[in-house]
Structure formats: C-alpha cells, structure tokens
Design a protein around this motif. Structure first.
Motif, PDB file in Angstrom:
ATOM      1  N   GLU A 110       0.811  -1.218   0.000  1.00 32.53           N
ATOM      2  CA  GLU A 110       0.000   0.000   0.000  1.00 32.53           C
ATOM      3  C   GLU A 110       0.847   1.271   0.000  1.00 32.53           C
ATOM      4  O   GLU A 110       0.568   2.232   0.695  1.00 32.53           O
ATOM      5  CB  GLU A 110      -0.973  -0.012   1.180  1.00 32.53           C
ATOM      6  CG  GLU A 110      -1.966  -1.142   1.105  1.00 32.53           C
ATOM      7  CD  GLU A 110      -2.945  -1.155   2.266  1.00 32.53           C
ATOM      8  OE1 GLU A 110      -2.617  -0.641   3.352  1.00 32.53           O
ATOM      9  OE2 GLU A 110      -4.040  -1.685   2.064  1.00 32.53           O
ATOM     10  N   HIS A 111       1.920   1.251  -0.785  1.00 29.41           N
ATOM     11  CA  HIS A 111       2.798   2.406  -0.984  1.00 29.41           C
ATOM     12  C   HIS A 111       3.463   2.865   0.302  1.00 29.41           C
ATOM     13  O   HIS A 111       3.833   4.035   0.413  1.00 29.41           O
ATOM     14  CB  HIS A 111       2.043   3.562  -1.636  1.00 29.41           C
ATOM     15  CG  HIS A 111       1.426   3.197  -2.940  1.00 29.41           C
ATOM     16  ND1 HIS A 111       1.025   4.139  -3.843  1.00 29.41           N
ATOM     17  CD2 HIS A 111       1.121   2.005  -3.522  1.00 29.41           C
ATOM     18  CE1 HIS A 111       0.505   3.552  -4.899  1.00 29.41           C
ATOM     19  NE2 HIS A 111       0.559   2.252  -4.715  1.00 29.41           N
ATOM     20  N   GLU A 112       3.631   1.978   1.247  1.00 26.17           N
ATOM     21  CA  GLU A 112       4.324   2.289   2.499  1.00 26.17           C
ATOM     22  C   GLU A 112       5.798   1.913   2.353  1.00 26.17           C
ATOM     23  O   GLU A 112       6.135   0.730   2.246  1.00 26.17           O
ATOM     24  CB  GLU A 112       3.701   1.523   3.669  1.00 26.17           C
ATOM     25  CG  GLU A 112       2.321   1.977   4.043  1.00 26.17           C
ATOM     26  CD  GLU A 112       2.318   3.367   4.659  1.00 26.17           C
ATOM     27  OE1 GLU A 112       3.329   3.754   5.296  1.00 26.17           O
ATOM     28  OE2 GLU A 112       1.317   4.070   4.472  1.00 26.17           O
ATOM     29  N   THR A 113       6.647   2.920   2.336  1.00 27.82           N
ATOM     30  CA  THR A 113       8.072   2.704   2.118  1.00 27.82           C
ATOM     31  C   THR A 113       8.678   1.753   3.141  1.00 27.82           C
ATOM     32  O   THR A 113       9.418   0.840   2.782  1.00 27.82           O
ATOM     33  CB  THR A 113       8.821   4.054   2.145  1.00 27.82           C
ATOM     34  OG1 THR A 113       8.239   4.914   1.169  1.00 27.82           O
ATOM     35  CG2 THR A 113      10.286   3.874   1.841  1.00 27.82           C
ATOM     36  N   ALA A 114       8.355   1.956   4.408  1.00 30.48           N
ATOM     37  CA  ALA A 114       8.932   1.108   5.465  1.00 30.48           C
ATOM     38  C   ALA A 114       8.516  -0.346   5.297  1.00 30.48           C
ATOM     39  O   ALA A 114       9.342  -1.258   5.462  1.00 30.48           O
ATOM     40  CB  ALA A 114       8.515   1.624   6.839  1.00 30.48           C
ATOM     41  N   ASP A 115       7.261  -0.588   4.945  1.00 29.02           N
ATOM     42  CA  ASP A 115       6.796  -1.959   4.733  1.00 29.02           C
ATOM     43  C   ASP A 115       7.485  -2.585   3.528  1.00 29.02           C
ATOM     44  O   ASP A 115       7.884  -3.748   3.552  1.00 29.02           O
ATOM     45  CB  ASP A 115       5.278  -1.999   4.536  1.00 29.02           C
ATOM     46  CG  ASP A 115       4.512  -1.700   5.805  1.00 29.02           C
ATOM     47  OD1 ASP A 115       5.097  -1.852   6.909  1.00 29.02           O
ATOM     48  OD2 ASP A 115       3.340  -1.311   5.695  1.00 29.02           O
ATOM     49  N   TYR A 116       7.628  -1.800   2.466  1.00 30.32           N
ATOM     50  CA  TYR A 116       8.267  -2.299   1.248  1.00 30.32           C
ATOM     51  C   TYR A 116       9.720  -2.695   1.524  1.00 30.32           C
ATOM     52  O   TYR A 116      10.171  -3.759   1.100  1.00 30.32           O
ATOM     53  CB  TYR A 116       8.183  -1.239   0.145  1.00 30.32           C
ATOM     54  CG  TYR A 116       8.716  -1.690  -1.183  1.00 30.32           C
ATOM     55  CD1 TYR A 116       8.046  -2.653  -1.928  1.00 30.32           C
ATOM     56  CD2 TYR A 116       9.895  -1.172  -1.696  1.00 30.32           C
ATOM     57  CE1 TYR A 116       8.538  -3.083  -3.153  1.00 30.32           C
ATOM     58  CE2 TYR A 116      10.388  -1.589  -2.914  1.00 30.32           C
ATOM     59  CZ  TYR A 116       9.704  -2.541  -3.631  1.00 30.32           C
ATOM     60  OH  TYR A 116      10.202  -2.964  -4.837  1.00 30.32           O
ATOM     61  N   ILE A 117      10.427  -1.851   2.262  1.00 30.57           N
ATOM     62  CA  ILE A 117      11.814  -2.162   2.602  1.00 30.57           C
ATOM     63  C   ILE A 117      11.882  -3.386   3.503  1.00 30.57           C
ATOM     64  O   ILE A 117      12.756  -4.243   3.346  1.00 30.57           O
ATOM     65  CB  ILE A 117      12.498  -0.949   3.260  1.00 30.57           C
ATOM     66  CG1 ILE A 117      12.661   0.167   2.227  1.00 30.57           C
ATOM     67  CG2 ILE A 117      13.847  -1.333   3.860  1.00 30.57           C
ATOM     68  CD1 ILE A 117      13.140   1.475   2.807  1.00 30.57           C
ATOM     69  N   ARG A 118      10.945  -3.505   4.444  1.00 29.39           N
ATOM     70  CA  ARG A 118      10.941  -4.662   5.342  1.00 29.39           C
ATOM     71  C   ARG A 118      10.700  -5.957   4.577  1.00 29.39           C
ATOM     72  O   ARG A 118      11.323  -6.975   4.857  1.00 29.39           O
ATOM     73  CB  ARG A 118       9.885  -4.475   6.437  1.00 29.39           C
ATOM     74  CG  ARG A 118       9.940  -5.566   7.487  1.00 29.39           C
ATOM     75  CD  ARG A 118       8.985  -5.348   8.624  1.00 29.39           C
ATOM     76  NE  ARG A 118       7.617  -5.380   8.142  1.00 29.39           N
ATOM     77  CZ  ARG A 118       6.707  -4.454   8.422  1.00 29.39           C
ATOM     78  NH1 ARG A 118       7.007  -3.435   9.173  1.00 29.39           N
ATOM     79  NH2 ARG A 118       5.488  -4.554   7.952  1.00 29.39           N
TER      80      ARG A 118
END
Length: 93
Positions: A47-55
C-alpha cells in the motif's frame, strides 16, 4: 491487504512455495520488465508504504524502485548515480 502483507513479512523463507519465496528472487533478475513488475506488485501490496516495502524486500532490493519513484530520501540516488563509462574514461587519464 493486511493479511497479504502479513504473509509476505512473516512467511518462512525456507518454504519454496511461500509468496515471499516466489516473488523476491525476481527482484534481482536480469530481466528488467519482470523485476519492475514484481517490484510494483509488492509495492502495491504494501500500500505504498516505504517502510513496509523495505521490510519485505530488503533495502538493497527496494532502493531501485524507490529511487525511480523519486520518493523523499531516494530521489537524488538516480540523479547522483555514477556512469560507469565516464568513470572508466577518468581512470584512463
């Protein structure tokens, strides 16, 4: 979508049939279109969440897509990237 993100983040990396195990290897493929497609799919699932994507992807896999999107903190990476041909010419001098 929270369930999908949970499955991506918490899946067992040793299970070859997990969603994470099936998608992540394609982020390092030499086939650019496939790499972009998988990166965008995971980006949407996060959902375009940078922190989630990196995780989910790891910083090394995530930084390329984040730089292309010009997100805060990543936009200058693409502009400041080294051109290997220019670097080689400078080394010859």
């Amino acid at each position: 979508l929270f369930i999908i993100l949970y499955v991506l983040c918490s899946s067992d990396d040793t299970d070859p049939l997990s969603l994470k195990s099936l998608l992540l290897p394609h982020l390092t493929t030499i086939h650019y279109d496939l790499k972009q497609l998988v990166g965008e799919l995971i980006w949407e699932l996060c959902e375009h969440e940078t922190a989630d994507y990196i995780r989910v992807c790891g910083f090394g896999n995530a930084v390329g897509l984040l730089a292309e999107k010009g997100l805060p903190g990543f936009g200058m990476l693409k502009q400041n990237a080294l051109n290997l041909e220019d670097l080689a010419k400078q080394k010859k001098k």
